[in-house]
Write a protein that holds these residues in place. Structure first.
Motif, PDB file in Angstrom:
ATOM      1  N   ALA A   1       4.679 -63.384 -62.976  1.00  0.00           N
ATOM      2  CA  ALA A   1       5.914 -62.604 -62.913  1.00  0.00           C
ATOM      3  C   ALA A   1       6.756 -62.776 -64.182  1.00  0.00           C
ATOM      4  O   ALA A   1       7.279 -61.808 -64.740  1.00  0.00           O
ATOM      5  CB  ALA A   1       6.715 -63.028 -61.680  1.00  0.00           C
TER       6      ALA A   1
ATOM      7  N   LEU B   1       6.771 -60.899 -70.740  1.00  0.00           N
ATOM      8  CA  LEU B   1       7.515 -60.093 -71.701  1.00  0.00           C
ATOM      9  C   LEU B   1       8.585 -59.280 -70.976  1.00  0.00           C
ATOM     10  O   LEU B   1       9.634 -58.973 -71.535  1.00  0.00           O
ATOM     11  CB  LEU B   1       6.549 -59.163 -72.426  1.00  0.00           C
ATOM     12  CG  LEU B   1       5.481 -59.890 -73.245  1.00  0.00           C
ATOM     13  CD1 LEU B   1       4.386 -58.924 -73.685  1.00  0.00           C
ATOM     14  CD2 LEU B   1       6.128 -60.540 -74.460  1.00  0.00           C
ATOM     15  N   GLY B   2       8.288 -58.925 -69.722  1.00  0.00           N
ATOM     16  CA  GLY B   2       9.234 -58.154 -68.916  1.00  0.00           C
ATOM     17  C   GLY B   2      10.563 -58.879 -68.758  1.00  0.00           C
ATOM     18  O   GLY B   2      11.621 -58.255 -68.757  1.00  0.00           O
TER      19      GLY B   2
ATOM     20  N   SER C   1       0.385 -54.023 -58.765  1.00  0.00           N
ATOM     21  CA  SER C   1      -0.598 -54.105 -59.834  1.00  0.00           C
ATOM     22  C   SER C   1      -1.652 -55.202 -59.661  1.00  0.00           C
ATOM     23  O   SER C   1      -2.189 -55.692 -60.631  1.00  0.00           O
ATOM     24  CB  SER C   1       0.102 -54.259 -61.179  1.00  0.00           C
ATOM     25  OG  SER C   1       1.211 -55.095 -61.040  1.00  0.00           O
TER      26      SER C   1
ATOM     27  N   LEU D   1      -3.234 -60.261 -65.072  1.00  0.00           N
ATOM     28  CA  LEU D   1      -3.558 -58.830 -65.125  1.00  0.00           C
ATOM     29  C   LEU D   1      -5.073 -58.607 -65.217  1.00  0.00           C
ATOM     30  O   LEU D   1      -5.594 -57.595 -64.766  1.00  0.00           O
ATOM     31  CB  LEU D   1      -2.873 -58.177 -66.338  1.00  0.00           C
ATOM     32  CG  LEU D   1      -1.360 -57.951 -66.201  1.00  0.00           C
ATOM     33  CD1 LEU D   1      -0.703 -57.770 -67.562  1.00  0.00           C
ATOM     34  CD2 LEU D   1      -1.070 -56.735 -65.324  1.00  0.00           C
TER      35      LEU D   1
ATOM     36  N   MET E   1       2.172 -47.804 -60.436  1.00  0.00           N
ATOM     37  CA  MET E   1       2.726 -49.047 -59.930  1.00  0.00           C
ATOM     38  C   MET E   1       3.640 -48.773 -58.724  1.00  0.00           C
ATOM     39  O   MET E   1       3.539 -49.403 -57.675  1.00  0.00           O
ATOM     40  CB  MET E   1       3.541 -49.676 -61.058  1.00  0.00           C
ATOM     41  CG  MET E   1       3.629 -51.144 -60.993  1.00  0.00           C
ATOM     42  SD  MET E   1       4.315 -51.665 -62.583  1.00  0.00           S
ATOM     43  CE  MET E   1       4.134 -53.393 -62.359  1.00  0.00           C
TER      44      MET E   1
END
Ligand code: PFF
Length: 455
Positions: free
Chosen positions: A23, A26-27, A235, A328, A399
Motif C-alpha cells: 500500500a 509512490l502513491g 488490483s 504488483l 481498478m
C-alpha cells in the motif's frame, strides 16, 4: 509437473509488513502530496479520509476474504467460489485482477526507475550547486532520454523479478522485513527535520483546515482514485497477499491496520515535504514535479546536510516503490506457478519480459513516442499517450470497476454464512455495518464515481 505449493506468511505481523509495503508506495510519497496541493489541501484530505473509511476498509476486508477463503491466486480464487449464475462474469473479474497490476507495473516501473536515478544522483552530488531552473531542466533531461529511462526501468523490473522469483518466504518476506523498518526510520527522520526547521504550523493548517467551498465532484473523484491506488485495491495485490493468510488471523484487524498505516504514511509524507517547501517559499502546487523538481532545489539550498537528506529521501521513495512492485507482480506469478505449468522463477522471468517490452513503449511515450495517441480517436482517450492510455485504463477504469464488481460479488453472490464465518466477528453490529457498506454503500459510491470517470 506438480503445481507449486501455496505458502503462508510466517505471522500476522509479516503479512502486515508486506501489505503495508504494497500500500505504501509512490502513491503515498510522490503522488499524495502533490494531489493534495493541487486540490485545495484540507478539503481533499477530509474527503480522502472519508473514502478510506467508508469504501477502502470494507473493500480491503472483501479482497482479503476472497484470497484467504479460497487460498488461491486471484483468477483461481474467483473461479473457486463457483456455482453462481454469473460465474462467467466473476471469471472475467479474476482475469482483470491479474491484468490490472501488470498494467500498473508498466508505468510504475518507469517512475520507480526515476527514484533510483535520483537516489544515485543525490549521492554523487549531481544536484549540488544548482543554478536557477537547472532542477526543472534536469528532470526534463531524464524524461527526454530513452536510454536512461529504459536503463532504470530495466533495473527496477530486474529487482522485482529477482525478489518475486524466490517465493513468498525467501523473497517477499525477507525484503519487506528489511525495507519496511528502514522506510519507517527514514520517514521519521525526515518529518522531524522538516517540522523543526520548516513551517510546520502552515503545513498543518494547509492539510487539516478544509475550505468546504473547494469540495466538488471532481475533487471527490480524484480522492477516490487516490484512495484506491494508495490502498492497492482493485488490483490483485491485496487479494493474493490475503491468500497467504492462515485462518487464525483476523481479517478486519488486518484491513484496519493496513488502512491506518497507509493513510498515516501519506500524511507523514505531507509533513516531510510541505514544511520545507513552505519555508523555502517555493511553489507547492507544482504537480508531479513537486518531488523531482522542487525538492532538489530545497535540498540544494540547505547546503551539505541537504545532500544527506536528499539521498535519504530518494532512498525512501525507492524502497517504498520496490515493496509495491513486488506486490504488483505477485498475482500473475502466483497464478501461473500455482495453477499453470510454470516454475515460479520461470513465471517471474516471463512476466518480467512482457512487462519490459510494454514498459519500453511506456518509457518512450515520454520522448520519441510522445505524439503517438493510440485510441486518440475516442473522446475519452483524446491526447493520451501510450503511457496515458495504460495508466487511465488500469489505474482508473479497471481498478474502480474491479472494486465495484468485487463488492457486488461479496455482498450479493457469496453466501452470507461464508462471509460471516470468514470475518470472525460473529453476527455482531460491526459485521452488520460492514455487510451493509459492502452491499449498498460501496457499489453505489464506486458506481457513481465510475460513472463520472468513464461517462
Ligand atoms: N499502493 C501503491 C502506492 O500507493 O504506490 C501502488 C499499488 C501497489 C497499487 C499495488 C496497486 C497495487 F496492487
Amino acid at each position: 509437473m506438480q503445481a507449486a505449493k501455496h505458502e503462508h506468511w510466517s505471522s500476522g505481523f509479516t503479512f502486515l509488513l508486506a501489505a503495508v509495503g504494497s500500500a505504501v508506495g509512490l502513491g503515498n510519497i510522490w503522488r499524495f502530496p502533490y494531489v493534495v496541493a493541487e486540490n485545495g489541501g484540507g478539503a481533499f484530505v477530509l474527503i480522502y479520509l472519508a473514502i478510506v473509511v467508508i469504501i477502502g476498509i470494507p473493500l480491503l476486508m472483501s479482497e482479503l476474504m476472497i484470497g484467504r477463503s479460497s487460498q488461491k491466486p486471484p483468477l483461481a480464487a474467483m473461479q473457486s467460489f463457483g456455482g453462481s449464475k454469473a460465474q462467467k462474469l466473476w471469471n472475467a473479474v479474476g482475469w482483470s485482477y491479474l491484468l490490472v497490476p501488470m498494467g500498473i507495473l508498466t508505468f510504475y516501473s518507469v517512475v520507480a526507475g526515476w527514484t533510483l536515478d535520483y537516489a544515485l544522483g543525490m549521492g554523487i552530488g549531481t544536484f549540488n550547486n544548482l543554478e536557477d531552473g537547472a532542477s526543472a531542466s534536469m528532470f526534463q533531461e531524464l524524461l527526454a532520454s530513452p536510454v536512461k529511462l529504459i536503463f532504470w526501468m530495466t533495473l527496477s523490473i530486474g529487482i522485482t523479478v529477482g525478489i518475486v522469483a524466490r517465493g513468498l518466504k525467501s523473497g517477499l518476506e525477507q525484503t519487506v522485513k528489511i525495507l519496511m523498518p528502514a522506510l519507517f526510520v527514514i520517514l521519521v527522520i525526515l518529518v522531524l527535520y522538516a517540522s523543526i526547521t520548516g513551517d510546520f504550523a502552515r503545513s498543518f493548517a494547509f492539510m487539516f483546515e478544509p475550505d468546504f467551498s473547494k469540495i466538488t465532484p471532481e475533487l471527490v473523484l480524484m480522492a477516490a482514485g487516490q484512495a484506491f491506488f494508495s490502498l492497492s485495491l482493485g488490483s490483485g495485490a491485496i487479494m493474493v497477499y490475503g491468500s497467504y493468510l492462515t485462518r487464525d488471523i483476523s481479517i478486519p484487524k488486518m484491513a484496519v491496520g493496513v488502512a491506518f498505516a497507509d493513510t498515516g504514511v501519506a500524511l507523514l509524507a505531507g509533513f516531510a515535504i510541505f514544511p520545507i517547501v513552505f519555508a523555502f517559499g517555493v511553489d507547492h502546487a507544482s504537480g508531479p514535479g513537486l518531488v523531482f523538481v522542487t525538492l532538489p532545489i530545497v535540498f540544494n539550498d540547505m547546503g551539505g546536510i541537504g545532500q544527506i537528506f536528499g539521498v535519504l529521501f530518494f532512498m525512501l521513495l525507492a524502497f517504498a516503490a520496490i515493496t509495491s512492485t513486488i506486490s504488483l507482480l505477485e498475482p500473475m506469478v502466483a497464478q501461473l506457478s500455482e495453477e499453470g505449468r510454470f516454475k515460479r522463477a520461470r513465471a517471474a522471468v516471463y512476466c518480467g519480459a512482457v512487462l519490459w517490452t510494454v514498459g519500453v513503449f511506456v518509457a518512450l511515450s515520454n520522448n520519441i513516442l510522445k505524439d503517438v495517441h493510440p485510441l486518440g480517436f475516442l473522446p475519452l482517450f483524446e491526447g493520451k499517450t501510450i503511457e496515458g492510455v495504460i495508466e487511465f485504463l488500469s489505474a482508473n477504469v479497471f481498478m474502480l470497476l474491479n472494486g465495484l464488481l468485487v463488492s457486488i460479488f461479496v455482498g450479493w453472490s457469496v453466501k452470507r454464512s461464508v462471509t460471516l464465518e470468514e470475518m470472525g466477528l460473529g453476527d455482531s453490529m460491526l459485521f452488520k455495518i460492514w455487510f451493509l457498506l459492502v452491499r449498498f454503500v460501496v457499489p453505489l459510491g464506486v458506481g457513481f464515481i465510475f460513472y463520472d470517470v468513464v461517462l
